[in-house]
Design an enzyme around this catalytic site. Structure first.
Site, PDB file in Angstrom:
ATOM      1  CB  CYS A   1      84.929  17.851  85.949  1.00 17.48           C
ATOM      2  SG  CYS A   1      84.484  18.409  87.612  1.00 17.48           S
TER       3      CYS A   1
ATOM      4  CG  ASP B   1      60.912   2.046 110.828  1.00 16.96           C
ATOM      5  OD1 ASP B   1      60.662   3.250 110.975  1.00 16.96           O
ATOM      6  OD2 ASP B   1      60.479   1.365 109.883  1.00 16.96           O
TER       7      ASP B   1
ATOM      8  CG  ASP C   1      64.118   2.162 108.320  1.00 16.76           C
ATOM      9  OD1 ASP C   1      63.735   3.239 108.802  1.00 16.76           O
ATOM     10  OD2 ASP C   1      63.361   1.201 108.091  1.00 16.76           O
TER      11      ASP C   1
END
Length: 801
Positions: free
Chosen positions: A13, A496, A699
């Protein structure tokens, strides 16, 4: 002022375009910014000394919009030294619309990122041509063959130049020996007559030596000077002086000619370039090996029968047949049959992998035992092998930050050397050996010839090429030279847990009930509730129910609560499954189950409480097994003085049990997915150089935040896209190998830069002081380039695991 036109995506927009325009206008160095919503274009006028195009693009991205950029890779023929590659790079980077251009002398390639709203690929090629060089396209299909052919043609051309120069320089070399050893009895030989020497030298000077004149002309025409300018100046001075002596020496009272200096210098430089071309050809072996892995044909089922077709004719959706011993043509999914597949050429993993219906297979790997049919899912440049080749090519064509110093030096090197040579001439003529024109000319020539910036320009890119190629052979895909360089600085690695340290495939281990519910009914309830979830822990519970042939209930209103659990309706009853915190926040009393949950968590298992209508019914526990070599890899990282952390969303007890098993002392537990990047940032703020290793979508932000992001190749595409280094093998030994390779490569680069700089730092003064003949200077110059490339090739012998 400079102009930059960009295609901005994501503006929906007028408020969006106004926001982009407003943010850009506030940037330091931006004079004006106009954004057109309909055309999705932003035109920015900026001061290039205050702000760079890349910074403008990053600013647009930082407020949530995209910028469409194109990337083109081109071959460039005709570059002879670092000054050439620096000039092309400088010229490309000055083009309006070019975001970044990196030119690799060793590969003879350019990687250019540009705005398609302002520039076309043809404009870039035209600019390279204007600078005096020949651009060419890199074809993904036959790139390796064409590269090999082009390299062979270059070596053949250099060999022809050298042989021609060597043949016609031989009589002049003999003359030099006669003069050095005072073999006056041989002097009357006709080949030693000055006019005979003139003929021999003229052939060398203007046939093989024409290469240097042509290249020097292009360089000067383009507004700079390169190695060929030095060679052309030095040899021309010796040659023209000798011509004057030959035809007018008796009138001028001078008799000594120096044809041998000019001819032998050209011969030695051409020898160096030939050896350099051969050595540079070996630096690209990794790409050629990868290209050579591709299957040439495929056996496809069409119209109900098997047909053998060229690999290029396979399309997505084709059913292919692969027999024992054959290469798998393209990527796909097994539809029928089973086998074992050797994936070592891509992953470095020597143990064949079992494949059955539903498993993915990778193109270019080798089917070992059974025959199977599979559906093609990726073909052409979308296959895993094609993507690997693309990553390696782009990495080899990229520029490491350490190269900037060499680029800066090379840009000013040749003009400085010419200045030193001129000072040397006048210094010797007026002061050193006053009035001795010959002595001054010889020292002038020696300075010009020994000062070659080739070694400096080759020092970094050749090592980067060999290093990234070596990594690819071991399943380590490094996206750019800067990442290979950054990896050697890492002093902290964050791992991790799920899918990285562990296999990421947990299985159900325990079912503990409370009250009158049976274990089977609790499993049925938990599996039904978890069935809409894709979380590995949820899949483990569902898989356990399927293995027992338990029929699941229908569910509704499923909601995942990140880091805590799930809420769902099963048979119109509200079911909660998750952490102690999730249930206690809902006012559910789980006191009688806490002790049992603690015991499970101390064993490294993840305990999930199950409650129905706010009543605790029991616990289901799952455990994720540690990968075989995780502990060994972690120990090796620690032996390399790297601090290792584990990060996980699990509670602290479970996390510390896994950490203890693999030898990690530093644990970040209970970290929600959106908090991982913040944890990495906190470590960096402590002055640490942090590497992050992960495999999941959650991750990706942490991988992007880290100094170096490592994606386990068995993980998601999103993680691999965000990472700097992808480990195809899917184990932590790839992190160890990456850092080892980075350290070896940086050590190699520093050796190359040291010797290249020492060579010129020592060589130029020695030549200027008259201690070096032009011929020895030419030999030293040739040796310097060859030695740098040869040293880079030693990286191929680095031992990885």
């Amino acid at each position: 002022m400079s102009n930059l036109t960009l295609k901005v995506t994501g503006m929906s927009c007028a408020a969006c375009s106004a926001r982009v325009e407003r943010v850009l206008a506030k940037m330091d160095g931006v004079h004006s910014a106009q954004v057109n919503l309909a055309l999705e274009k932003a035109v920015v006028e900026y001061d290039e000394s205050a702000v760079k195009p890349g910074e403008i693009i990053e600013k647009i991205k930082s407020i949530g919009f995209g910028v469409q950029l194109n990337k083109i890779q081109l071959t460039i023929t005709g570059m002879s030294c670092a000054a050439c590659s620096a000039r092309v790079e400088r010229g490309l980077n000055k083009m309006p619309g070019v975001i970044n251009a990196a030119v690799n002398l060793a590969l003879e390639k350019a990687m250019v990122e540009y705005s398609p709203a302002q520039l076309e690929a043809a404009d870039i090629k035209r600019k390279i041509s204007q600078l005096g060089y020949k651009p060419g396209d890199i074809d993904d299909g036959e790139g390796a063959d064409r590269e090999k052919t082009r390299r062979q043609q270059e070596i053949k051309r250099q060999r022809l130049y050298f042989i021609t120069a060597a043949v016609f320089s031989a009589p002049l070399f003999l003359y030099m020996l006669v003069m050095v050893f005072r073999l006056h009895g041989l002097m009357p030989l006709v080949i030693f007559h000055p006019k005979a020497q003139f003929v021999f030298a003229s052939v060398v000077q203007f046939i093989p030596g024409w290469y240097f004149y042509r290249d020097a002309y292009k360089s000067i025409k383009g507004g700079s000077a390169n190695m060929s300018v030095l060679v052309a100046l030095g040899t021309s001075a010796a040659y023209l002086y000798s011509v004057v002596v030959t035809f007018f020496g008796s009138r001028l009272g001078i008799h000594e000619v120096y044809y041998e200096s000019a001819a032998i210098i050209i011969t030695l430089v051409l020898l160096g370039k030939m050896l350099e071309s051969q050595a540079k050809g070996r630096t690209s072996e990794a790409i050629r090996k990868l290209m050579g892995l591709k299957a040439k044909t495929a056996r496809v089922i069409r119209d109900g029968r098997e047909q053998e077709v060229p690999i290029d004719e396979v399309v997505v959706g084709d059913i292919l047949v692969v027999r024992p011993g054959e290469k798998i043509p393209v990527d796909g999914v097994v539809e029928e049959g089973h086998s074992t597949v050797d994936e070592s050429m891509l992953t470095g993993e020597s143990v064949p992998v079992d494949k059955s219906v539903g498993d993915e297979v990778i193109g270019a790997t080798i089917n070992k035992l059974g025959t199977f049919k599979y559906k093609a899912t990726k073909v052409g440049r979308d296959t895993a092998l094609a993507q690997i080749i693309k990553i390696v090519e782009e990495a080899q064509g990229s520029k490491a930050p350490v190269q900037r110093m060499a680029d800066v030096i090379s840009a000013y090197f040749v003009p400085t050397v010419v200045g030193i040579a001129v000072l040397t001439f006048f210094g010797w003529y007026f002061f050193g050996d006053a009035g001795n024109f010959t002595r001054a000319l010889i020292n002038f020539t020696a300075v010009l010839v020994i000062a070659c910036p080739c070694a400096l320009g080759l020092a970094t890119p050749t090592s980067i090429m060999v290093g990234t190629g070596k990594g690819a052979e071991y399943g380590i895909l490094i996206k750019g030279g800067e990442h290979l360089e950054n990896a050697h600085r890492l002093d902290t690695v964050v791992l991790d847990k799920t899918g990285t340290i562990t296999r990421g495939e947990p299985s159900l281990t325990d079912i503990i009930t409370a009250g009158s519910i049976s274990a089977q009914e609790l499993l049925r309830l938990a599996a039904s509730a978890e069935s809409p979830s894709e979380h590995p822990l949820a899949r483990a519970v569902v898989r356990a129910a399927e293995e027992q042939n338990i029929q699941l209930y229908d569910t509704a209103h499923f909601r995942a609560i990140p880091g805590h659990g799930i809420s769902v309706q099963v048979q119109n009853k509200k079911v909660l499954i998750g952490t102690e915190k999730l249930l206690t926040e809902q006012g559910i009393d789980i006191t009688e189950l806490v002790e049992q949950a603690l015991d499970l968590e101390n064993q490294g298992k993840t305990a999930m409480y199950v409650a129905v209508e706010n009543q605790p019914l029991g616990i289901v526990a799952v455990s994720d097994t540690v990968k075989e070599n995780s502990r060994e890899a972690i120990q090796k990282l620690q032996d390399m003085n790297i601090e290792v952390w584990m990060i996980t969303g699990d509670n602290r007890r479970t996390a510390e049990a896994i950490a203890k098993e693999v030898g990690i002392n530093n644990v970040m537990a209970g970290v929600l997915p959106d908090q991982k990047a913040e944890k990495i940032k906190q470590l960096k703020e402590q002055g640490k150089h942090v590497g992050m290793v992960g495999d999941g979508i959650n991750d990706a932000p942490a991988l992007a935040t880290a100094d170096v992001g490592f994606a386990i190749g068995t993980g998601t595409d999103v993680a691999m896209e965000a990472a700097d280094i992808t480990l195809i093998r899917g184990d932590l030994m790839g992190v160890v190998n990456s850092i080892k390779l980075s350290r070896a490569t940086m050590r190699n680069i520093k050796q190359n830069l040291f010797w290249a700089l020492v060579y010129n730092t020592v060589g130029i003064p020695v030549a200027a002081l008259g201690f070096l003949s032009p011929i020895l200077a030419g030999a030293a110059m040739a040796f310097s380039s060859v030695s740098v490339v040869s040293n880079a090739l030693r990286l191929r012998k680095v031992k990885l695991q």
